[in-house]
Write a protein that holds these residues in place. Structure first.
Motif, PDB file in Angstrom:
ATOM      1  N   GLY A  72      39.487  50.759  52.695  1.00  0.00           N
ATOM      2  CA  GLY A  72      40.670  50.423  51.916  1.00  0.00           C
ATOM      3  C   GLY A  72      40.407  50.713  50.446  1.00  0.00           C
ATOM      4  O   GLY A  72      39.277  50.598  49.975  1.00  0.00           O
ATOM      5  N   TYR A  73      41.447  51.112  49.730  1.00  0.00           N
ATOM      6  CA  TYR A  73      41.267  51.449  48.314  1.00  0.00           C
ATOM      7  C   TYR A  73      42.419  50.874  47.503  1.00  0.00           C
ATOM      8  O   TYR A  73      43.587  51.006  47.884  1.00  0.00           O
ATOM      9  CB  TYR A  73      41.224  52.963  48.118  1.00  0.00           C
ATOM     10  N   ILE A  74      42.095  50.229  46.372  1.00  0.00           N
ATOM     11  CA  ILE A  74      43.120  49.751  45.457  1.00  0.00           C
ATOM     12  C   ILE A  74      42.616  49.886  44.024  1.00  0.00           C
ATOM     13  O   ILE A  74      41.518  49.436  43.695  1.00  0.00           O
ATOM     14  CB  ILE A  74      43.526  48.287  45.776  1.00  0.00           C
ATOM     15  N   ARG A  75      43.407  50.565  43.204  1.00  0.00           N
ATOM     16  CA  ARG A  75      43.105  50.650  41.769  1.00  0.00           C
ATOM     17  C   ARG A  75      43.879  49.555  41.048  1.00  0.00           C
ATOM     18  O   ARG A  75      45.068  49.360  41.292  1.00  0.00           O
ATOM     19  CB  ARG A  75      43.500  52.017  41.207  1.00  0.00           C
ATOM     20  N   ILE A  76      43.189  48.864  40.133  1.00  0.00           N
ATOM     21  CA  ILE A  76      43.838  47.834  39.314  1.00  0.00           C
ATOM     22  C   ILE A  76      43.947  48.373  37.899  1.00  0.00           C
ATOM     23  O   ILE A  76      42.979  48.336  37.134  1.00  0.00           O
ATOM     24  CB  ILE A  76      43.040  46.518  39.331  1.00  0.00           C
TER      25      ILE A  76
ATOM     26  N   PRO B 285      44.051  58.433  38.226  1.00  0.00           N
ATOM     27  CA  PRO B 285      44.599  58.628  39.577  1.00  0.00           C
ATOM     28  C   PRO B 285      43.763  57.888  40.615  1.00  0.00           C
ATOM     29  O   PRO B 285      42.594  57.569  40.381  1.00  0.00           O
ATOM     30  CB  PRO B 285      44.500  60.137  39.773  1.00  0.00           C
ATOM     31  N   ASP B 286      44.375  57.615  41.761  1.00  0.00           N
ATOM     32  CA  ASP B 286      43.640  56.996  42.866  1.00  0.00           C
ATOM     33  C   ASP B 286      42.607  57.965  43.429  1.00  0.00           C
ATOM     34  O   ASP B 286      42.779  59.184  43.359  1.00  0.00           O
ATOM     35  CB  ASP B 286      44.601  56.590  43.980  1.00  0.00           C
ATOM     36  N   GLU B 287      41.551  57.405  44.007  1.00  0.00           N
ATOM     37  CA  GLU B 287      40.507  58.202  44.649  1.00  0.00           C
ATOM     38  C   GLU B 287      40.854  58.407  46.127  1.00  0.00           C
ATOM     39  O   GLU B 287      41.315  57.481  46.798  1.00  0.00           O
ATOM     40  CB  GLU B 287      39.157  57.481  44.557  1.00  0.00           C
ATOM     41  N   PRO B 288      40.622  59.597  46.664  1.00  0.00           N
ATOM     42  CA  PRO B 288      40.771  59.779  48.112  1.00  0.00           C
ATOM     43  C   PRO B 288      39.606  59.109  48.837  1.00  0.00           C
ATOM     44  O   PRO B 288      38.452  59.217  48.404  1.00  0.00           O
ATOM     45  CB  PRO B 288      40.719  61.310  48.279  1.00  0.00           C
ATOM     46  N   VAL B 289      39.896  58.392  49.907  1.00  0.00           N
ATOM     47  CA  VAL B 289      38.850  57.695  50.657  1.00  0.00           C
ATOM     48  C   VAL B 289      39.062  57.911  52.152  1.00  0.00           C
ATOM     49  O   VAL B 289      40.174  58.226  52.591  1.00  0.00           O
ATOM     50  CB  VAL B 289      38.842  56.183  50.351  1.00  0.00           C
ATOM     51  N   PRO B 290      38.006  57.752  52.958  1.00  0.00           N
ATOM     52  CA  PRO B 290      38.144  57.883  54.416  1.00  0.00           C
ATOM     53  C   PRO B 290      39.050  56.793  54.992  1.00  0.00           C
ATOM     54  O   PRO B 290      39.306  55.769  54.345  1.00  0.00           O
ATOM     55  CB  PRO B 290      36.707  57.730  54.922  1.00  0.00           C
ATOM     56  N   GLY B 291      39.484  57.007  56.230  1.00  0.00           N
ATOM     57  CA  GLY B 291      40.418  56.092  56.866  1.00  0.00           C
ATOM     58  C   GLY B 291      39.872  54.708  57.144  1.00  0.00           C
ATOM     59  O   GLY B 291      40.647  53.764  57.338  1.00  0.00           O
TER      60      GLY B 291
ATOM     61  N   GLY C 172      35.992  47.784  54.799  1.00  0.00           N
ATOM     62  CA  GLY C 172      35.928  47.110  53.505  1.00  0.00           C
ATOM     63  C   GLY C 172      36.846  47.777  52.504  1.00  0.00           C
ATOM     64  O   GLY C 172      37.570  48.737  52.830  1.00  0.00           O
ATOM     65  N   TRP C 173      36.795  47.266  51.277  1.00  0.00           N
ATOM     66  CA  TRP C 173      37.699  47.726  50.228  1.00  0.00           C
ATOM     67  C   TRP C 173      36.941  48.217  49.006  1.00  0.00           C
ATOM     68  O   TRP C 173      35.944  47.613  48.593  1.00  0.00           O
ATOM     69  CB  TRP C 173      38.621  46.585  49.791  1.00  0.00           C
ATOM     70  N   LEU C 174      37.454  49.288  48.404  1.00  0.00           N
ATOM     71  CA  LEU C 174      37.035  49.726  47.076  1.00  0.00           C
ATOM     72  C   LEU C 174      38.056  49.183  46.078  1.00  0.00           C
ATOM     73  O   LEU C 174      39.247  49.509  46.167  1.00  0.00           O
ATOM     74  CB  LEU C 174      37.037  51.254  46.970  1.00  0.00           C
ATOM     75  N   VAL C 175      37.601  48.359  45.157  1.00  0.00           N
ATOM     76  CA  VAL C 175      38.459  47.831  44.092  1.00  0.00           C
ATOM     77  C   VAL C 175      38.080  48.551  42.806  1.00  0.00           C
ATOM     78  O   VAL C 175      36.988  48.350  42.269  1.00  0.00           O
ATOM     79  CB  VAL C 175      38.301  46.303  43.948  1.00  0.00           C
ATOM     80  N   ASP C 176      38.974  49.402  42.329  1.00  0.00           N
ATOM     81  CA  ASP C 176      38.657  50.310  41.230  1.00  0.00           C
ATOM     82  C   ASP C 176      39.184  49.773  39.897  1.00  0.00           C
ATOM     83  O   ASP C 176      40.391  49.764  39.642  1.00  0.00           O
ATOM     84  CB  ASP C 176      39.255  51.690  41.524  1.00  0.00           C
TER      85      ASP C 176
END
Length: 322
Positions: free
Chosen positions: A119-123, A110-116, A154-158
């Motif tokens: 940015g978050y994207i799971r690959i 599942p995707d991770e919850p992140v602050p506003g 910034g972005w979290l690339v998971d």
């Protein structure tokens, strides 16, 4: 009587050894030679192997085999002897034995919850038809568009749990975050380098399109800060994406070392209809640093620490960058 008993044992041993050393049939010998030719010509670490001894050992393993199907264990033996975790062999017909249950699908995290402000994207991993690959690209770029705002730091690339599949839709999907650039290389046993690149919704291999989307997205803020998350299940094409982020400016990786199959494979169809997926190249990043092994994160962390630490670093790096 005792002497006769000993002679009987010796005869039994001699007969057994003779049976074990019975040469394979001409058809099997030709098949073994076919396999060895392919391995010797294409295996990424071919220079490290004594191919004369390798072939002799494979023929010995195939001793007594009359049909090609009976030689399959010798091919599996040869694959193991390569010392390579990524190469696989699929026989044209299943070898007789216990019934094997259908392979389970890889898990999807599942995707991770992140602050506003993050940015978050799971690959995730991806395999399948062209329709499925196109839908995968569309979904990833739509998620990036939906989550992109001018306020992002910034972005979290998971990449955690990405066990591989097809790397090209992955590179197109995450292309807006990666940015337009040469992303890495595949390097074969002849030291021939083929470059990966993302450009205007296209993933290119030495200029040839491997995957694309006509309606590609461009981030509101170019060259963002990026934290890449990996774990021991990040494998193969998942590792290719991790390599693509290596040496990118304002980028750092967090988590655990990857699976260790950061290599490219080629498909070879054998004369009997069986298939050899052979490791023919290692991945290299945009600096031409080669991998082919587990990719260590910049910051090794326990699972619970990964996301909080990555977010903390993104905010710090954003401040330093601006």
């Amino acid at each position: 009587m005792k002497r006769l008993f000993y002679c009987s044992i010796l005869f039994f041993v001699f007969a057994t050894c003779s049976a074990e050393r019975k040469p394979p049939s001409p058809a099997v010998r030709n098949y073994v030679e076919e396999v060895v030719r392919i391995l010797q010509a294409n295996f990424v670490n071919r220079a490290a192997i004594n191919w004369v001894t390798f072939k002799q050992n494979m023929l010995a393993e195939a001793s007594g085999a009359n049909t090609i199907e009976q030689a399959y264990p010798a091919v599996e033996f040869a694959i193991a002897a390569l010392g390579d975790k990524h190469t696989q062999f699929y026989g044209a017909r299943p070898v007789k034995g216990p019934e094997i249950p259908p392979a389970k699908q890889f898990p999807l995290y599942p995707d991770e919850p992140v602050p506003g402000d993050i940015g978050y994207i799971r690959i995730p991993w991806v395999v399948g038809s062209q329709e499925k690959l196109d839908a995968y690209i569309t979904r990833l770029q739509a998620q990036i568009k939906e989550r992109d705002t001018p306020e992002l730091k910034g972005w979290l690339v998971d990449l955690r749990g990405n066990m591989g599949g097809n790397m090209w839709p992955m590179l197109v999907g995450i292309g807006p975050v990666l940015g337009e650039d040469t992303l890495g290389y595949s390097v074969d046993s002849n030291n021939t380098k083929t470059a990966w690149r993302y450009e205007k919704g296209k993933a290119l291999l030495d200029g040839d399109i491997q995957a694309e989307t006509a309606h590609y997205y461009t981030l509101k803020s170019a060259n963002p800060v990026v934290a890449v998350l990996t774990d021991t299940l990040t494998a193969s094409s998942g590792e290719a994406v991790a390599v693509a982020f290596k040496a990118r400016k304002h980028t750092r990786s967090f988590g655990a070392g990857t699976c260790g199959v950061s290599t490219g494979r080629s498909r070879f169809d054998l004369s009997d209809g069986s298939v050899l997926l052979l490791t023919t190249a290692v991945f290299a990043d945009r600096r031409l640093v080669r991998y082919g092994h587990s990719i260590a994160p910049d910051e090794p962390l326990k699972p619970a620490e990964v996301v909080p630490q990555a977010i903390r670093w993104i905010r710090e790096e954003y401040q330093a960058k601006n």
